[in-house]
Design an enzyme around this catalytic site. Structure first.
Site, mmCIF file in Angstrom:
data_model
loop_
_atom_site.group_PDB
_atom_site.id
_atom_site.type_symbol
_atom_site.label_atom_id
_atom_site.label_comp_id
_atom_site.label_asym_id
_atom_site.label_seq_id
_atom_site.Cartn_x
_atom_site.Cartn_y
_atom_site.Cartn_z
ATOM 1 N N GLU B 190 0.562 -1.210 0.299
ATOM 2 C CA GLU B 190 0.344 0.558 -0.236
ATOM 3 C C GLU B 190 0.822 1.400 0.311
ATOM 4 O O GLU B 190 0.489 2.023 -1.315
ATOM 5 C CB GLU B 190 -1.209 0.005 1.215
ATOM 6 C CG GLU B 190 -2.283 -1.088 1.122
ATOM 7 C CD GLU B 190 -1.511 -2.203 1.346
ATOM 8 O OE1 GLU B 190 -0.446 -2.550 2.502
ATOM 9 O OE2 GLU B 190 -2.553 -3.262 1.621
ATOM 10 N N HIS B 259 -10.085 -4.684 11.245
ATOM 11 C CA HIS B 259 -10.032 -4.369 10.126
ATOM 12 C C HIS B 259 -11.847 -4.072 10.203
ATOM 13 O O HIS B 259 -12.361 -3.575 9.708
ATOM 14 C CB HIS B 259 -10.601 -5.802 9.406
ATOM 15 C CG HIS B 259 -9.545 -6.241 8.977
ATOM 16 N ND1 HIS B 259 -8.140 -7.085 9.481
ATOM 17 C CD2 HIS B 259 -9.197 -7.154 7.557
ATOM 18 C CE1 HIS B 259 -7.541 -7.574 9.133
ATOM 19 N NE2 HIS B 259 -7.901 -7.584 7.641
#
Lengths: 329, 456
Positions: B190, B259
């Site tokens: 990322e 998450h």
């Protein structure tokens, strides 16, 4: 610092040598003046001088063509001058004035020029590496043969995002040259205190990226290496790594007493390896220029730098209304 | 002993699916681990394996059946000589039944019919515009496809966006239409690909970066903030960054603390950034198209639970929704409920319940969090004199805190009660179904808060 080998000299003309001499001298005198203005309180905050490393950027710029892009870290004044940005605009940015490249809102570490394809000036160590690969991506996408020069230091070379970028740059065949300016100190931490993997040019091998180490104090060696790397990129063969062995004479920033190295170490490099003296020797010893010729150039450069300094003092501070402009495009 | 085979939950947010194909027939002997059926979720077609050995005594749900709820018995396994008919009534294995049921309970139901609006016509398209029903997922996909058709410099990059067809199927079909140059699968990196995308935007392209979830964007946040959002200012206006960072944000269902974070308030704090958090499919489409055309970096916060929800979307060849304009979903006179994203689900449900109790709530969807449409909120509060904010993020430094402060400064004399900020609880998201439910904001809490500010 490896001892300077006799470089494989390209067939270098007098004009070319004079050009390098002039460009390197401009950076040095400009930086000396910036240091002086900092001492007078006209420049604030962080100010990282490029003195000692001039041959790197001047040699690389000699291999560029129109449309090529470049970006670097916060030690960026030399790169801006070498790609043709106006010394007045650079100095006025250092003093935080309206006439600066960023209207005084960027400062020493954050200047840009769309016109000269200079994309900063980045203050987060290593962040410019994927950004540079991204600029190269835009050229790859458009299908032209331009190259992006992504400069970073030996300190940034230990950042994780550098290797994420190596991986993708090779995977996607991006036309990017990673120029590691190894001045041997990441602020106060010497290479040997930061890594056991000291051959930075070899760190691309795991990703399939060729690399080489270059004497970054020799502008002709730098230019020769740059031409090789540029040819590789323009031919669509993907990225290339150049590790430039260089040295900064001044501290990391203006507030750095540089106690992590000896005065003798610095003096030895200045005496034996100085990049400007090297070209001066080539010119005078080869009978290509007289002392008088070089003095004339010195004078000319001094005038440019003085003019930039004057401009940077006279240019007004940005209007208060500038606080709220340029937040959005 | 006969065993019921149940419709499995094949993703954190799955509540029902399509039994696409049986690979066995009645009378077949199956072994444990054998693939017996193909089941289509809203994300993918999955192979379903038998857990137990036995003979397929009876198939209870025919292939091709859609909308089969998780835990519905779909077949019965019998032993040699056992009657299949008697086995239909066989009890479901207790352990297998309990867990998926709890998972389903944690996620709000996805209604079949589009969500109703009780307010004036939307300001974003003309009255009488033909509408079509579509999911948020389809709306996002259409927005990207339309913009990619219209502008060759728009491209999509991210993890699994191409060959895998999108981790959440948002980019399904885009690789086929636009090819690998414009739909780019990245390695799991990322930080690196966010930086590359920002550089590409400076180089004249219009990247759409998909983060598989915004939780992973924390690896890349330096490039979102320091590189993308600040550079136009630092360059004196020379270097704008036309880029969209999009992906699911906030809690899904039972995916744990790392998450499940809602980043709305974080990104909304950054000058130079635009922040969008749509609730409906129409807004998802119109705002994403706007985001792709905007010359600035846009953080576009989606929600996994909303992906499968259906709404009415204008059937127009091209429509966008401007940033900084809230939408009044429901007009009311007693209290203003301000929300955005999935918070709107609870706000609207609460408004229905409150109406039944004689409390008229005005429900405002902010839609964009930078810029925020303060005027719409203030005008409403000046009318209702009461306000409750609803969001899923953490309570400290929330969007609700900021809205309250603006109301206090600009409409203090109109307030008849303190503003209440409903947020997620001040804890990392727990995994246990009951604790997760407790950590999230609920419709019941909205009802209770509204009653409190109405002194009822």
């Amino acid at each position: 610092m490896a001892a300077r080998k006799a470089p494989e000299r390209p067939n270098v003309s007098k004009e070319e040598l004079l050009k390098y001499y002039r460009e390197m001298l401009l950076i040095r005198r400009f930086e000396e003046k910036a240091g002086q203005l900092y001492g007078m309180g006209l420049i604030g905050g962080f100010c990282h001088l490029y003195i000692g490393q001039e041959a790197v950027v001047v040699g690389l710029e000699a291999a560029t063509k129109e449309g090529d892009k470049r970006l670097t870290s916060y030690r960026d004044h030399g790169h801006m001058l070498a790609c043709g940005m106006d010394p007045k605009g650079v100095m006025a940015e250092l003093t935080g004035r309206e006439g600066g490249y960023s209207k005084g809102k960027g400062g020493s570490m954050h200047m840009f020029s769309r016109e000269k394809h200079f994309y900063g000036g980045h203050g987060i160590v290593g962040a410019q590496v994927p950004l540079g690969a991204g600029l190269a991506f835009s050229d790859w996408y458009k299908g032209n043969d331009n190259v992006t020069f992504t400069y970073f230091g030996d300190g940034a070379a230990n950042q994780g995002q550098v290797y994420e970028t190596y991986n993708m740059a090779e995977l996607w065949n991006l036309p990017v040259i990673f120029v590691i300016e190894n001045n041997q100190y990441a602020m106060g931490t010497s290479m040997k205190r930061a890594t056991k993997s000291v051959t930075l040019y070899g760190r691309g091998e795991a990703y399939g990226i060729p690399g080489e180490q270059v004497d970054g104090m020799d502008v002709l060696a730098v230019k020769a290496a740059a031409e090789k790397a540029v040819a590789h990129c323009r031919a669509g063969k993907g990225p290339y790594i150049l590790e430039m062995m260089t040295y900064r004479y001044r501290g990391h920033s203006m507030s750095d007493p540089a106690k992590y190295r000896t005065r003798e170490e610095v003096e030895k490099i200045k005496t034996e390896k100085d990049c400007i003296e090297h070209v001066r020797d080539l010119l005078t010893q080869g009978g290509l220029a007289s002392d008088e010729d070089l003095k004339a150039i010195d004078k000319e450069i001094k005038a440019i730098v003085n003019e930039a300094a004057e401009f940077s003092k006279e240019s007004p501070e940005p209007a208060l209304s500038e606080l709220y402009t340029d937040i959005y495009a | 002993m006969a065993i019921q085979v149940l419709m499995p939950a094949l993703s954190p947010t799955m509540e029902e699916g399509t039994l696409a194909k049986w690979l066995v027939k009645e009378g077949d002997v199956v072994k444990s681990g054998q693939i017996i059926a193909e089941i289509e979720t809203d994300k993918a077609t999955m192979e379903f394996e038998a857990v137990d050995e036995g003979i397929i005594g009876k198939i209870l749900v025919a292939e091709g059946s859609a909308g089969v709820k998780v835990n519905t018995p779909i077949a019965v396994l019998v032993e040699e000589g056992e009657s299949a008919d008697a086995a239909v009534a066989a009890p479901a294995p207790a352990a297998a039944a309990a867990a998926p049921a709890a998972a389903a309970a944690a996620a709000p139901a996805e209604p079949k019919a589009p969500v109703a609006v009780v307010s004036k016509a939307s300001p974003d398209w003309a009255e009488g515009t033909p509408m079509k029903t579509m999911t948020v997922r389809e709306a996002l996909r259409e927005a990207m496809a339309e913009e990619m058709r219209g502008n060759g410099n728009v491209f999509l990059m991210g993890e699994e966006v191409g060959e895998y067809q999108g981790a959440y199927k948002i980019s399904q079909g885009l690789l086929d239409e636009f090819g690998p140059k414009r739909v780019i699968d990245t390695p799991i990196t990322e930080h690196g690909f966010a930086g590359i995308a920002v550089g590409a935007a400076w180089g004249g392209l219009n990247p759409i970066v998909e983060f598989m979830t915004f939780n992973f964007a924390m690896q890349a946040i330096d490039h979102l903030i320091n590189s993308a959002a600040k550079t136009n200012y630092m360059s004196g206006g020379q270097l704008g960054c036309p880029i969209v960072f999009r992906g699911p944000n906030g809690a899904a269902a039972r995916v744990g603390a790392q998450h499940s974070q809602d980043y709305a308030a974080w990104y909304a704090a950054i000058p130079g950034m635009r922040v969008v958090m749509p609730y409906s499919a129409a807004d998802a489409k119109g705002l994403l198209k706007q985001a792709i055309r905007d010359p600035n970096p846009v953080v576009f916060l989606e929600n996994e639970i909303l992906y499968g929800k259906s709404f009415e979307v204008p059937d127009l060849p091209d429509f966008t929704i401007p940033f900084g304009k809230a939408r009044i979903w429901r007009e009311g006179s007693d209290v203003t409920i301000v929300s955005f994203g999935i918070g709107m689900t609870y706000a609207l449900e609460a408004a229905d319940k409150l109406a039944a109790e004689g409390i008229s709530a005005e429900v405002i969807d902010l839609r964009t969090l930078r810029p925020i449409d303060y005027d719409t909120v203030l005008a409403s509060v000046m009318k209702t004199n009461r306000c409750v904010t609803v969001e899923e993020g953490f309570p400290v430094g929330s969007i609700g805190n900021h809205i309250s402060s603006v109301i206090m400064q600009r409409a203090f004399d109109y307030l008849d009660a303190p503003v209440i900020n409903l947020c997620g609880k001040d804890v990392p998201m727990p995994y246990a179904a009951n604790l997760e439910k407790l950590a999230l904001v609920t419709t019941a809490e909205v009802v209770e808060a509204v009653k409190s500010v109405c002194y009822r």
